[in-house]
Design a protein around this motif. Structure first.
Motif, PDB file in Angstrom:
ATOM      1  N   GLY A 166       1.071  -0.741  -0.219  1.00  0.00           N
ATOM      2  CA  GLY A 166       0.175  -0.105  -0.624  1.00  0.00           C
ATOM      3  C   GLY A 166       1.140   1.618  -0.152  1.00  0.00           C
ATOM      4  N   PHE A 167       2.274   1.168   0.789  1.00  0.00           N
ATOM      5  CA  PHE A 167       3.050   1.909   0.756  1.00  0.00           C
ATOM      6  C   PHE A 167       4.285   2.241  -0.718  1.00  0.00           C
ATOM      7  CE2 PHE A 167       0.251   4.437   3.251  1.00  0.00           C
ATOM      8  CZ  PHE A 167       1.044   5.781   3.630  1.00  0.00           C
ATOM      9  N   VAL A 168       4.973   0.729   0.318  1.00  0.00           N
ATOM     10  CA  VAL A 168       6.490   0.990  -0.736  1.00  0.00           C
ATOM     11  C   VAL A 168       6.460  -0.367  -0.932  1.00  0.00           C
ATOM     12  CG1 VAL A 168       8.522   0.251  -0.343  1.00  0.00           C
ATOM     13  CG2 VAL A 168       7.405   1.839   1.233  1.00  0.00           C
ATOM     14  N   GLY A 169       6.371  -1.095  -2.011  1.00  0.00           N
ATOM     15  CA  GLY A 169       7.138  -2.855  -2.898  1.00  0.00           C
ATOM     16  C   GLY A 169       7.952  -3.194  -2.129  1.00  0.00           C
ATOM     17  N   ARG A 170       9.185  -2.801  -2.052  1.00  0.00           N
ATOM     18  CA  ARG A 170      10.458  -3.028  -1.796  1.00  0.00           C
ATOM     19  C   ARG A 170      11.232  -2.102  -1.155  1.00  0.00           C
ATOM     20  NH1 ARG A 170      14.556  -6.867  -4.941  1.00  0.00           N
ATOM     21  NH2 ARG A 170      16.324  -7.584  -2.817  1.00  0.00           N
ATOM     22  N   ALA A 171      11.053  -2.680   0.511  1.00  0.00           N
ATOM     23  CA  ALA A 171      12.236  -1.302   1.715  1.00  0.00           C
ATOM     24  C   ALA A 171      13.756  -2.629   1.687  1.00  0.00           C
ATOM     25  CB  ALA A 171      11.247  -2.049   2.742  1.00  0.00           C
ATOM     26  N   GLU A 172      14.672  -1.459   0.827  1.00  0.00           N
ATOM     27  CA  GLU A 172      15.999  -2.650   0.912  1.00  0.00           C
ATOM     28  C   GLU A 172      16.244  -1.547   2.173  1.00  0.00           C
ATOM     29  OE1 GLU A 172      18.259  -3.185  -3.170  1.00  0.00           O
ATOM     30  OE2 GLU A 172      15.528  -2.298  -4.018  1.00  0.00           O
ATOM     31  N   LYS A 173      16.452  -0.560   2.725  1.00  0.00           N
ATOM     32  CA  LYS A 173      17.323  -0.294   3.812  1.00  0.00           C
ATOM     33  C   LYS A 173      16.752   0.539   4.910  1.00  0.00           C
ATOM     34  CE  LYS A 173      21.480   1.132   4.321  1.00  0.00           C
ATOM     35  NZ  LYS A 173      22.521   0.486   4.609  1.00  0.00           N
ATOM     36  N   LEU A 174      16.296   1.679   5.495  1.00  0.00           N
ATOM     37  CA  LEU A 174      16.029   2.053   6.307  1.00  0.00           C
ATOM     38  C   LEU A 174      14.860   3.014   5.801  1.00  0.00           C
ATOM     39  CD1 LEU A 174      15.925   2.860   8.711  1.00  0.00           C
ATOM     40  CD2 LEU A 174      17.379   4.915   8.509  1.00  0.00           C
ATOM     41  N   LEU A 175      14.276   2.407   6.188  1.00  0.00           N
ATOM     42  CA  LEU A 175      12.085   3.507   6.672  1.00  0.00           C
ATOM     43  C   LEU A 175      10.920   3.291   7.222  1.00  0.00           C
ATOM     44  CD1 LEU A 175       9.439   3.445   4.227  1.00  0.00           C
ATOM     45  CD2 LEU A 175       9.404   1.039   4.571  1.00  0.00           C
ATOM     46  N   ASP A 176      11.043   4.648   7.458  1.00  0.00           N
ATOM     47  CA  ASP A 176       9.806   5.251   8.475  1.00  0.00           C
ATOM     48  C   ASP A 176       8.536   5.816   8.423  1.00  0.00           C
ATOM     49  OD1 ASP A 176       9.661   5.999  11.265  1.00  0.00           O
ATOM     50  OD2 ASP A 176      10.843   7.567  11.629  1.00  0.00           O
ATOM     51  N   ILE A 177       7.538   4.935   8.661  1.00  0.00           N
ATOM     52  CA  ILE A 177       6.139   5.089   8.660  1.00  0.00           C
ATOM     53  C   ILE A 177       5.360   5.846   9.251  1.00  0.00           C
ATOM     54  CG2 ILE A 177       3.996   4.786   7.441  1.00  0.00           C
ATOM     55  CD1 ILE A 177       5.752   3.424   5.166  1.00  0.00           C
ATOM     56  N   TYR A 178       4.959   6.824   9.753  1.00  0.00           N
ATOM     57  CA  TYR A 178       3.806   7.137  11.127  1.00  0.00           C
ATOM     58  C   TYR A 178       3.288   8.577  10.228  1.00  0.00           C
ATOM     59  CZ  TYR A 178       7.223  10.944  10.057  1.00  0.00           C
ATOM     60  OH  TYR A 178       7.837  12.015   9.925  1.00  0.00           O
ATOM     61  N   ASN A 179       1.883   8.856  11.565  1.00  0.00           N
ATOM     62  CA  ASN A 179       0.463   9.318  10.976  1.00  0.00           C
ATOM     63  C   ASN A 179       0.369   8.583   9.721  1.00  0.00           C
ATOM     64  OD1 ASN A 179       2.348  10.658  13.146  1.00  0.00           O
ATOM     65  ND2 ASN A 179       0.439  10.680  13.633  1.00  0.00           N
ATOM     66  N   SER A 180       0.183   8.005   9.226  1.00  0.00           N
ATOM     67  CA  SER A 180      -0.260   7.338   7.990  1.00  0.00           C
ATOM     68  C   SER A 180      -1.384   6.691   7.793  1.00  0.00           C
ATOM     69  CB  SER A 180       0.918   7.174   6.872  1.00  0.00           C
ATOM     70  OG  SER A 180       2.085   8.064   6.547  1.00  0.00           O
ATOM     71  N   LYS A 181      -2.011   6.399   6.439  1.00  0.00           N
ATOM     72  CA  LYS A 181      -3.069   5.619   6.226  1.00  0.00           C
ATOM     73  C   LYS A 181      -3.430   5.204   4.066  1.00  0.00           C
ATOM     74  CE  LYS A 181      -6.968   6.279   7.875  1.00  0.00           C
ATOM     75  NZ  LYS A 181      -8.308   7.079   8.368  1.00  0.00           N
ATOM     76  N   ASN A 182      -3.281   4.130   4.967  1.00  0.00           N
ATOM     77  CA  ASN A 182      -3.756   2.951   3.240  1.00  0.00           C
ATOM     78  C   ASN A 182      -5.207   2.611   3.357  1.00  0.00           C
ATOM     79  OD1 ASN A 182      -3.621   1.600   0.853  1.00  0.00           O
ATOM     80  ND2 ASN A 182      -3.254  -0.738   1.640  1.00  0.00           N
ATOM     81  N   LYS A 183      -6.075   3.455   1.667  1.00  0.00           N
ATOM     82  CA  LYS A 183      -7.250   2.981   1.410  1.00  0.00           C
ATOM     83  C   LYS A 183      -7.362   1.973   0.504  1.00  0.00           C
ATOM     84  CE  LYS A 183     -10.385   6.220   3.544  1.00  0.00           C
ATOM     85  NZ  LYS A 183     -10.786   7.351   3.563  1.00  0.00           N
TER      86      LYS A 183
END
Length: 289
Positions: A166-183
């Motif tokens: 919903g946000f990232v297809g592939r995360a290979e390193k450093l990923l920070d997600i906050y206060n977010s929504k997938n609809k």
């Protein structure tokens, strides 16, 4: 166009002095609109094809984007950790898809964040269809860099034939997600409410966020799918905190948070032997599994 292509700028780059920290003080693109289709030889974006140390504010893409590494706003972010690109208050309404037979990374905001690159995304929305044969993300197709995403939303359909997030297809390193929504609807083989697939060297944090997507699984995939409200397949070091999954989820491996978490040791070179792990705190599943 047989080159790096962007609806507004093809390549936006600032060369910095050694050890100079640049936080969005290169090119500034503000209040721009793209209504035309964009098709480049490599990475293509509705606003910028390839960017480093670039700030994009209050801009919108309405046109279709077609080729490898497609992004509704930027095709590819490059640079190193001192060159910070910023995307704030941007919207993608265009469809993102590769040419027939081409694999690639497709994202509603960014197609791919290159190794070592640094980007901050805030208050942005994807409404467009995201489709590719490998890694599709409502916000980013894939990232090998440093990514910070806050107060952002995906409302578009994400359909990667391999992994969809919903946000990232592939995360290979450093990923920070906050206060977010997938609809947005997830319609790939392996679907994650926020991340499709994370590598063993990835460090991922999902905080104060909500997944309420519709998981749509093709009959040809249903006996082999891995689907989760946070991620389809998780590896690396994960922290999930103050998270809510509201989606009903099914599949061969299905979970309110992870479809499949591979907790094993692997050799990563610079970090040596690393064991994948996750921590989940103060989080809720409300969906039927």
């Amino acid at each position: 166009i047989d080159s790096l292509a962007g609806g507004i700028v093809g390549w936006s780059k600032r060369r910095l002095a050694k050890n100079e920290l640049d936080v969005g003080h290169g090119a500034v693109i503000r209040d721009c609109r793209n209504f035309g289709g964009v098709s480049g030889y490599g990475y293509s974006g509705g606003i910028v094809g390839v960017a480093s140390a670039t700030t994009i504010l209050d801009s919108r893409n309405e046109g279709w984007i077609q080729h490898f590494g497609n992004g509704g706003i930027v095709g590819r972010i490059v640079g190193d950790s001192t060159q910070v690109s910023v995307i704030n208050n941007c919207v993608n309404n265009g469809e993102i898809y590769p040419p027939s037979g081409r694999a690639g990374y497709s994202g509603g905001i960014i197609g791919y964040v290159a190794s070592g690159a640094n980007v901050r995304i805030s208050k942005s929305v994807n409404n467009g269809l995201i489709k590719t044969s490998s890694y599709a993300g409502g916000i980013i197709g894939g990232s090998a860099g440093f990514v910070d995403i806050g107060y952002t939303e995906n409302k578009g359909v994400v359909a990667g034939e391999l992994y969809s997030g919903g946000f990232v297809g592939r995360a290979e390193k450093l990923l920070d997600i906050y206060n977010s929504k997938n609809k947005g609807e997830l319609a790939g083989k392996h679907n994650g409410g926020f991340v499709g697939y994370s590598d063993t060297v990835g460090i991922v944090s999902i905080r104060a966020s909500v997944n309420e997507s519709l998981f749509t699984v093709s009959k040809s995939f249903k006996d082999s799918t891995r689907n989760g409200g946070v991620a389809a397949i998780g590896m690396g070091e994960w922290t999930v905190e103050d998270f809510v999954n509201k989606s009903d989820i099914s599949g061969m491996y299905a979970g309110g948070f992870f479809g499949w978490f591979r907790s094993f040791e692997s050799y990563t070179g610079g970090k040596g032997w690393v064991k994948s792990s996750f921590k989940i705190r103060n989080s809720i599943n409300e969906g039927n599994i």
